[in-house]
Design an enzyme around this catalytic site. Structure first.
Site, PDB file in Angstrom:
ATOM      1  N   THR A 154      -6.891   3.860  -2.086  1.00  0.00           N
ATOM      2  CA  THR A 154      -6.668   2.443  -1.784  1.00  0.00           C
ATOM      3  C   THR A 154      -7.722   1.517  -2.393  1.00  0.00           C
ATOM      4  OG1 THR A 154      -5.502   2.977   0.238  1.00  0.00           O
ATOM      5  CG2 THR A 154      -6.540   0.801   0.143  1.00  0.00           C
ATOM      6  N   ASP A 210      -9.472  -3.795   5.612  1.00  0.00           N
ATOM      7  CA  ASP A 210     -10.605  -4.580   5.099  1.00  0.00           C
ATOM      8  C   ASP A 210     -10.819  -4.342   3.609  1.00  0.00           C
ATOM      9  OD1 ASP A 210     -11.891  -2.020   5.169  1.00  0.00           O
ATOM     10  OD2 ASP A 210     -12.952  -2.483   7.023  1.00  0.00           O
ATOM     11  N   ARG A 211     -10.777  -3.081   3.166  1.00  0.00           N
ATOM     12  CA  ARG A 211     -11.102  -2.797   1.762  1.00  0.00           C
ATOM     13  C   ARG A 211     -10.096  -3.439   0.806  1.00  0.00           C
ATOM     14  NH1 ARG A 211      -9.824   1.953   4.282  1.00  0.00           N
ATOM     15  NH2 ARG A 211      -8.077   3.234   3.547  1.00  0.00           N
ATOM     16  N   ASP A 218       0.833  -1.199   0.000  1.00  0.00           N
ATOM     17  CA  ASP A 218       0.000   0.000   0.000  1.00  0.00           C
ATOM     18  C   ASP A 218       0.878   1.262   0.000  1.00  0.00           C
ATOM     19  OD1 ASP A 218      -2.063   1.938   0.768  1.00  0.00           O
ATOM     20  OD2 ASP A 218      -3.237   0.205   1.400  1.00  0.00           O
ATOM     21  N   ASN A 251     -12.458   5.520  -2.056  1.00  0.00           N
ATOM     22  CA  ASN A 251     -12.619   4.808  -0.783  1.00  0.00           C
ATOM     23  C   ASN A 251     -14.043   4.975  -0.271  1.00  0.00           C
ATOM     24  OD1 ASN A 251      -9.983   3.939  -0.728  1.00  0.00           O
ATOM     25  ND2 ASN A 251      -9.282   5.537   0.682  1.00  0.00           N
ATOM     26  N   HIS A 285       1.629   8.195   5.429  1.00  0.00           N
ATOM     27  CA  HIS A 285       0.691   9.221   5.905  1.00  0.00           C
ATOM     28  C   HIS A 285       1.175   9.886   7.194  1.00  0.00           C
ATOM     29  CE1 HIS A 285      -2.500   8.717   3.057  1.00  0.00           C
ATOM     30  NE2 HIS A 285      -2.703   7.435   3.348  1.00  0.00           N
ATOM     31  N   ASP A 319       1.714   2.383   3.796  1.00  0.00           N
ATOM     32  CA  ASP A 319       0.768   3.492   3.637  1.00  0.00           C
ATOM     33  C   ASP A 319       0.627   4.276   4.934  1.00  0.00           C
ATOM     34  OD1 ASP A 319      -1.391   4.808   1.994  1.00  0.00           O
ATOM     35  OD2 ASP A 319      -2.582   4.133   3.715  1.00  0.00           O
ATOM     36  N   HIS A 374      -1.911  10.802  -0.847  1.00  0.00           N
ATOM     37  CA  HIS A 374      -1.950  10.431  -2.263  1.00  0.00           C
ATOM     38  C   HIS A 374      -3.376  10.707  -2.722  1.00  0.00           C
ATOM     39  CE1 HIS A 374      -4.122   6.944  -0.768  1.00  0.00           C
ATOM     40  NE2 HIS A 374      -3.240   6.948   0.223  1.00  0.00           N
ATOM     41  N   HIS A 393      -1.469   2.393  -5.215  1.00  0.00           N
ATOM     42  CA  HIS A 393      -1.246   3.771  -5.654  1.00  0.00           C
ATOM     43  C   HIS A 393       0.153   4.145  -5.206  1.00  0.00           C
ATOM     44  CE1 HIS A 393      -1.875   4.749  -1.452  1.00  0.00           C
ATOM     45  NE2 HIS A 393      -3.000   4.052  -1.502  1.00  0.00           N
TER      46      HIS A 393
HETATM   47 ZN   LIG Z   1      -3.653   2.669  -0.235  1.00  0.00          ZN
END
Ligand SMILES: [Zn+2]
Length: 541
Positions: free
Chosen positions: A74, A157-158, A35, A95, A291, A287, A476, A333
């Protein structure tokens, strides 16, 4: 004994290449998504990898891979990897998005939510693949080989949902405190309580800082941030006991994810049945590190070198079991560093967004000016999809749309604004992704009924986080190449690949893996195409 098996498999692969026949298909496809692993980060760290990432880089490396669409988040990114389709077709445009037809107060919808479940909301949602409109590779494998297993593990989860789709055998993801699942009918693996107990025990302990190797030490430079966030740049992942947020933004999260994936390989005997299996592993810590600390400090350096080691350990486990496997690796990404450090490094346009661009401020301002009721714009967006309140009359909706488009276009931090009508009228691009115009990128993120009434693109190097006090300092999501360009790697034991400069797309991964296991796809059924120069034998259409 193991070496002999591997050598025999390698010889078979190479012999088939020499005679231009399809090599024997692998029994397990391992698909890694890291990620926020931009191609910029891969290029920078490639010479410093010595573990799993170095091994995978000895296969075929498309260093100019693309998550081609505009909305580089994501959920859309993960939706492209194993469907072979852009978000325009997967339906996963972000998202989250706004659905004004929902019969609930909260009109925001989370991408991996079932909004028809009573009580579900975009923030307290019921996890589901329902909104993914196309099948994933693992589902198509099951229609051909009913014994094939479709498994996903992730820190999010996603990510797990978008890579394993509607018919998964096992799907596990970190919920902030433990690995959990939405698959109520699936047997709970024996590895689960062990991994969750190990994570809980680790969290209960304070963690000392990691030892930084010289390359990471050289990147250590403290950078101040505006407001109450930061400073960042010299972190080494020391953590207080019980700090779950710090654990998530550290190599510990990926360690747990890979431990659970390894446990599932063992228990389910993945890659050791008669029919091929697919295991998707989305590694989320990079990720969270990006962040929380940005991408160019000591923190990201330590994260990527730990990840390299952890992936190496996981591949060594597959080797030790004699599994015939192939690996694809990419990212959902790319990403971008904090503007404060970018300016120190000579990126003059690097800036944080003007808070006035937020839909929650712009909408009410325009509504007051036009004397219309309500907030004018719905949702909370800094850029990307924007939604006009459809409770207004058609005439007032048009007035709000025209005023909002004009206001965003006039702002010096805005590069372009496209209306939904303009995007919908744009043909799907047919050129390589490096050549796409901004509206073509937006077109591949557009899905009628889910996308906004207009789409805002900020100028390059503008970070859409104004306030760093909430923990996220970099991000991002833009259509610029620092967010679109990602590495795409293919590897099989015994296969030596090359580094390819020609652009490829993440939608090409699924048809390439399908070719590798000799799984026919209906013509034109996916956006991507089989990539030559990989361990796959692409059949001519
Ligand atoms: Zn992501």
């Amino acid at each position: 004994m193991r070496k002999l098996v591997l050598a025999a498999a390698a010889a078979a692969v190479l012999a088939c290449k020499a005679t231009a026949q399809a090599p024997p298909p692998p029994k397990l496809l391992v698909v890694f998504s890291i990620d926020q692993f931009s191609a910029d980060l891969f290029d920078e760290y490639r010479p410093h990898f010595t573990g799993g990432l170095a091994r995978l880089a000895s296969g075929t490396v498309f260093r100019n891979g693309y998550q081609s669409h505009a909305n580089t988040e994501t959920c859309p990114g993960h939706s492209t990897i194993l469907t072979g389709d852009h978000p325009a077709r997967t339906g996963i445009i972000g998202n989250a998005w706004v659905d004004q037809s929902l019969q609930r107060a909260d009109k925001d919808v989370y991408c991996a939510e079932d909004p028809t479940v009573p009580g579900s909301s975009a923030t307290h949602y019921t996890v589901s693949p329902k909104q993914l409109l196309v099948p994933v590779l693992g589902e198509i494998m099951k229609t051909r080989w009913p014994g094939s297993r479709n498994v996903a593990v992730s820190g999010k989860d996603r990510a797990a949902v978008m890579m394993s789709g509607h018919n998964a055998d096992q799907r596990w993801y970190w919920d902030g405190a433990k690995f959990t699942t939405d698959l109520r009918a699936a047997a709970v693996p024996r590895a689960l309580p062990k991994v969750n107990a190990a994570m809980a025990a680790a969290l209960a302990q304070a963690r000392p800082p990691l030892q930084a190797p010289p390359y990471c030490q050289a990147k250590a430079r403290q950078v101040a941030l505006p407001g109450s966030g930061g400073p960042v740049g010299t972190g080494q992942f020391a953590r207080a006991a019980g700090d779950a947020t710090a654990l998530r933004a550290s190599p510990e999260l990926d360690g747990g994810t890979l431990a659970l994936a390894a446990g599932l390989v063992e228990e389910m005997q993945l890659g050791r049945g008669l029919q091929p299996d697919v295991l998707a592993v989305s590694l989320s810590a990079t990720d969270y590190v990006g962040h929380t600390y940005g991408t160019e400090g000591e923190e990201m350096c330590l994260q990527l070198l730990e990840l390299d080691r952890e992936i190496g350990d996981f591949l060594a486990l597959l080797d030790s079991r004699g599994i015939d496997y192939a690996v694809a690796l990419t990212a959902d990404h790319g990403g971008k560093d904090i503007p404060e450090r970018e300016r120190l490094d000579g990126v003059p346009g690097a800036a944080r967004i003007d808070p006035a661009l937020s839909s929650t401020l712009m909408g009410p301002k325009l509504a007051a000016r036009l004397s219309v009721a309500g907030p004018g714009l719905l949702g909370d967006s800094k850029s990307g999809d924007m939604y006009v309140d459809d409770r207004l009359s058609a005439a007032d909706q048009k007035r709000v749309l025209d005023a909002a488009v004009a206001a965003y276009r006039a702002h010096p931090q805005v590069e372009a604004v496209f209306t939904a009508a303009e995007i919908a009228a744009t043909p799907l691009p047919a050129t390589p992704p490096v050549q796409w115009s901004l509206i073509e990128r937006a077109r591949e993120s557009y899905h009628r009924g889910r996308s906004g009434d207009f789409y805002v693109i900020l100028k390059k190097d503008v970070t859409p986080i104004a306030d760093t006090s909430r923990g996220y300092v970099a991000t991002h999501g833009s259509p610029w190449d620092y967010d679109r360009r990602v590495p795409i790697l293919f590897w099989r034991p015994g296969y030596r690949g090359a580094t390819v400069e020609t652009p490829a797309e993440t939608v090409d991964i699924m048809p390439t893996l399908a070719a590798m296991i000799d799984l026919p796809l209906a013509p034109q059924s996916v956006d991507g195409h089989c990539l030559e120069g990989t361990p796959a034998f692409c059949k001519k259409p």
